[in-house]
Design a protein around this motif. Structure first.
Motif, PDB file in Angstrom:
ATOM      1  N   LYS A 109       0.826  -1.214   0.000  1.00  0.00           N
ATOM      2  CA  LYS A 109       0.000   0.000   0.000  1.00  0.00           C
ATOM      3  C   LYS A 109       0.859   1.263   0.000  1.00  0.00           C
ATOM      4  N   VAL A 110       1.974   1.230   0.721  1.00  0.00           N
ATOM      5  CA  VAL A 110       2.893   2.375   0.684  1.00  0.00           C
ATOM      6  C   VAL A 110       3.432   2.556  -0.732  1.00  0.00           C
ATOM      7  N   LEU A 111       3.758   1.455  -1.386  1.00  0.00           N
ATOM      8  CA  LEU A 111       4.275   1.526  -2.758  1.00  0.00           C
ATOM      9  C   LEU A 111       3.220   2.032  -3.740  1.00  0.00           C
ATOM     10  N   GLU A 112       1.941   1.871  -3.389  1.00  0.00           N
ATOM     11  CA  GLU A 112       0.872   2.413  -4.228  1.00  0.00           C
ATOM     12  C   GLU A 112       0.784   3.927  -4.135  1.00  0.00           C
ATOM     13  N   GLY A 113       1.392   4.522  -3.097  1.00  0.00           N
ATOM     14  CA  GLY A 113       1.384   5.966  -2.984  1.00  0.00           C
ATOM     15  C   GLY A 113       0.887   6.527  -1.676  1.00  0.00           C
ATOM     16  N   TYR A 114       0.536   5.654  -0.716  1.00  0.00           N
ATOM     17  CA  TYR A 114       0.068   6.149   0.578  1.00  0.00           C
ATOM     18  C   TYR A 114       1.255   6.588   1.432  1.00  0.00           C
ATOM     19  N   ASP A 115       1.048   7.659   2.204  1.00  0.00           N
ATOM     20  CA  ASP A 115       2.093   8.160   3.092  1.00  0.00           C
ATOM     21  C   ASP A 115       2.214   7.306   4.353  1.00  0.00           C
ATOM     22  N   MET A 116       1.075   6.883   4.895  1.00  0.00           N
ATOM     23  CA  MET A 116       1.082   6.053   6.093  1.00  0.00           C
ATOM     24  C   MET A 116      -0.032   5.026   6.015  1.00  0.00           C
ATOM     25  N   VAL A 117       0.313   3.785   6.324  1.00  0.00           N
ATOM     26  CA  VAL A 117      -0.666   2.700   6.397  1.00  0.00           C
ATOM     27  C   VAL A 117      -0.824   2.333   7.866  1.00  0.00           C
ATOM     28  N   ILE A 118      -2.056   2.297   8.326  1.00  0.00           N
ATOM     29  CA  ILE A 118      -2.361   2.057   9.729  1.00  0.00           C
ATOM     30  C   ILE A 118      -2.857   0.630   9.897  1.00  0.00           C
ATOM     31  N   GLY A 151     -12.990  15.940  11.345  1.00  0.00           N
ATOM     32  CA  GLY A 151     -13.942  15.456  10.349  1.00  0.00           C
ATOM     33  C   GLY A 151     -13.443  14.219   9.632  1.00  0.00           C
ATOM     34  N   ALA A 152     -12.747  13.339  10.376  1.00  0.00           N
ATOM     35  CA  ALA A 152     -12.135  12.149   9.781  1.00  0.00           C
ATOM     36  C   ALA A 152     -12.907  10.892  10.188  1.00  0.00           C
ATOM     37  N   HIS A 153     -12.441   9.758   9.672  1.00  0.00           N
ATOM     38  CA  HIS A 153     -13.083   8.477   9.970  1.00  0.00           C
ATOM     39  C   HIS A 153     -12.028   7.407  10.260  1.00  0.00           C
ATOM     40  N   VAL A 154     -10.979   7.781  10.972  1.00  0.00           N
ATOM     41  CA  VAL A 154      -9.928   6.829  11.317  1.00  0.00           C
ATOM     42  C   VAL A 154     -10.434   5.924  12.437  1.00  0.00           C
ATOM     43  N   ASP A 156      -8.568   3.301  14.120  1.00  0.00           N
ATOM     44  CA  ASP A 156      -7.593   2.988  15.173  1.00  0.00           C
ATOM     45  C   ASP A 156      -6.555   4.101  15.246  1.00  0.00           C
ATOM     46  N   ILE A 157      -6.758   5.025  16.165  1.00  0.00           N
ATOM     47  CA  ILE A 157      -5.880   6.190  16.292  1.00  0.00           C
ATOM     48  C   ILE A 157      -4.541   5.828  16.915  1.00  0.00           C
ATOM     49  N   MET A 158      -4.547   4.845  17.839  1.00  0.00           N
ATOM     50  CA  MET A 158      -3.397   4.630  18.715  1.00  0.00           C
ATOM     51  C   MET A 158      -2.604   3.356  18.407  1.00  0.00           C
ATOM     52  N   THR A 159      -2.855   2.729  17.278  1.00  0.00           N
ATOM     53  CA  THR A 159      -2.133   1.503  16.964  1.00  0.00           C
ATOM     54  C   THR A 159      -0.637   1.753  16.792  1.00  0.00           C
ATOM     55  N   GLY A 160       0.158   0.767  17.188  1.00  0.00           N
ATOM     56  CA  GLY A 160       1.604   0.866  17.033  1.00  0.00           C
ATOM     57  C   GLY A 160       2.126   0.167  15.790  1.00  0.00           C
ATOM     58  N   TYR A 161       1.215  -0.389  14.976  1.00  0.00           N
ATOM     59  CA  TYR A 161       1.610  -1.120  13.765  1.00  0.00           C
ATOM     60  C   TYR A 161       1.325  -0.233  12.559  1.00  0.00           C
ATOM     61  N   ARG A 162       2.375   0.285  11.954  1.00  0.00           N
ATOM     62  CA  ARG A 162       2.221   1.240  10.858  1.00  0.00           C
ATOM     63  C   ARG A 162       3.322   1.042   9.819  1.00  0.00           C
ATOM     64  N   ALA A 163       3.043   1.503   8.614  1.00  0.00           N
ATOM     65  CA  ALA A 163       4.046   1.538   7.551  1.00  0.00           C
ATOM     66  C   ALA A 163       4.085   2.956   6.989  1.00  0.00           C
ATOM     67  N   PHE A 164       5.282   3.407   6.602  1.00  0.00           N
ATOM     68  CA  PHE A 164       5.463   4.785   6.139  1.00  0.00           C
ATOM     69  C   PHE A 164       6.333   4.804   4.887  1.00  0.00           C
ATOM     70  N   ASN A 165       6.206   5.908   4.149  1.00  0.00           N
ATOM     71  CA  ASN A 165       7.168   6.134   3.082  1.00  0.00           C
ATOM     72  C   ASN A 165       8.302   7.012   3.589  1.00  0.00           C
ATOM     73  N   LEU A 194      -2.463  14.159   4.742  1.00  0.00           N
ATOM     74  CA  LEU A 194      -1.631  13.124   4.142  1.00  0.00           C
ATOM     75  C   LEU A 194      -2.495  11.940   3.701  1.00  0.00           C
ATOM     76  N   ARG A 195      -1.925  11.113   2.851  1.00  0.00           N
ATOM     77  CA  ARG A 195      -2.659   9.962   2.312  1.00  0.00           C
ATOM     78  C   ARG A 195      -2.561   8.798   3.297  1.00  0.00           C
ATOM     79  N   LEU A 196      -3.694   8.476   3.915  1.00  0.00           N
ATOM     80  CA  LEU A 196      -3.751   7.413   4.917  1.00  0.00           C
ATOM     81  C   LEU A 196      -4.557   6.237   4.385  1.00  0.00           C
ATOM     82  N   PHE A 197      -4.141   5.048   4.797  1.00  0.00           N
ATOM     83  CA  PHE A 197      -4.906   3.839   4.469  1.00  0.00           C
ATOM     84  C   PHE A 197      -4.950   2.958   5.708  1.00  0.00           C
ATOM     85  N   GLU A 198      -6.147   2.533   6.090  1.00  0.00           N
ATOM     86  CA  GLU A 198      -6.308   1.650   7.232  1.00  0.00           C
ATOM     87  C   GLU A 198      -6.498   0.212   6.768  1.00  0.00           C
TER      88      GLU A 198
END
Length: 318
Positions: A109-118, A151-154, A156-165, A194-198
């Motif tokens: 998903k990061v390689l697709e262009g997302y800044d952070m994957v949650i 005005g977001a729909h995230v 899991d705000i506090m998860t420690g498992y993430r991927a970044f570019n 930023l571009r987020l993906f959950e």
């Protein structure tokens, strides 16, 4: 194997970041699992003053072990982001609560262009696996507060498992010292659009013998204070303007009572009330003006952030 071939074909580097404090029970399995899921990735274990064999076990399993003397997860992540260069970063914990087999999909998903994957725990097994009710309540409270404000729909705000570019890692200012850093990351991302993906993941509670480092009350207070501070900084007009409006209305109401009394009797008998009311109105106006000025400054900061990220992305491509 597809993900491995994809890394090789694009000449991409992937770094797995594992901040650890006294995780000798689980760190060996975590390193092995990430090696199996991301065989071409480099695994970094940052030991945050552990008093057990965490560093020794991680090194024996093939991880690159570094030490961070400043105590606190936020300090460790700050050091990781400063020290390590990679195309894609995967951050997890060393307590074996996050599934390593979800990492390839997060990297994709990061390689697709997302800044952070949650890694979204709350949409799957978190509330069944986590036996700490105050943690569950805290997650819901933080999620509702932040989503309502931005005005977001995230989920899991506090998860420690993430991927970044690369650009996210090098432009994200780590200010928090402890576990509230994940909340700070999410607010930073929402504020800067930023571009987020959950991605839902299968969360599992700590295995027997592994002890949580979380302090439900202490860390909860830190998280809420972080939210308060970042609302003040990122949304100054609603914060100061709302506060100023409330104070101003109270002042106007008090002025109205004195004025009504003067209209009936022709005499002002409550001078202290009148003076206090006028000061409240002036204070409210000053807070509203401060909110407007700080809001303009916050927008300029967002413009500067976009320019900086564009420069880093351009330099990386060239």
């Amino acid at each position: 194997m597809f993900m491995s071939d994809q890394f090789e074909n694009q000449n991409l580097s992937v770094a797995v970041l594992l901040p650890c404090y006294n995780e000798e029970v689980t760190i060996g399995k975590v390193v092995r699992d990430f090696k199996a899921s991301l065989p071409d990735a480099t695994i970094y274990v940052y030991d945050n003053n552990s008093t057990d064999r965490t560093a020794e076990i991680a090194e024996a399993e093939g991880a690159i072990v570094r030490r961070e003397p400043r105590q606190g997860k936020g300090n460790v992540i700050r050091a990781m982001f400063e020290d390590i260069d990679a195309d894609v970063y995967v951050m997890a914990d060393g307590d074996d609560t996050y599934p390593a087999d979800a990492a390839p999909a997060m990297v994709a998903k990061v390689l697709e262009g997302y800044d952070m994957v949650i890694g979204d725990r709350l949409s799957s097994t978190y509330f069944q696996e986590n036996k700490r009710p105050f943690h569950n309540f805290g997650n819901r409270l933080v999620r509702g507060s932040i989503n309502g404000l931005f005005g977001a729909h995230v989920t899991d705000i506090m998860t420690g498992y993430r991927a970044f570019n690369f650009t996210f890692v090098k432009t994200y200012p780590v200010l928090s010292r402890g576990f509230e850093v994940e909340t700070e990351m999410t607010i930073h991302s929402l504020n800067n659009n930023l571009r987020l993906f959950e991605m839902p993941i299968q969360y599992r509670d700590r295995p027997e013998g592994s002890v949580s480092k979380l302090d439900t009350v202490g860390d909860g207070i830190k998280v809420m204070s972080t939210i308060f501070r970042m609302i003040r900084e990122y949304k100054p007009l609603p914060f100061f303007g709302g506060l100023g409006l409330i104070i101003g209305i109270v002042g106007i109401v008090l002025c109205g009572t004195v004025t009504f009394e003067f209209a009936k009797t022709g005499v002002v008998t409550h001078f202290p009330t009148l003076i206090g009311a006028v000061m409240l109105v002036i204070t409210g106006l000053l807070l509203i003006i401060a909110g407007i000025i700080l809001d303009v400054m916050a927008k300029n900061d967002r413009k500067t952030f976009v320019i900086d990220t564009n420069k880093i992305a351009y330099n990386k491509r060239h």
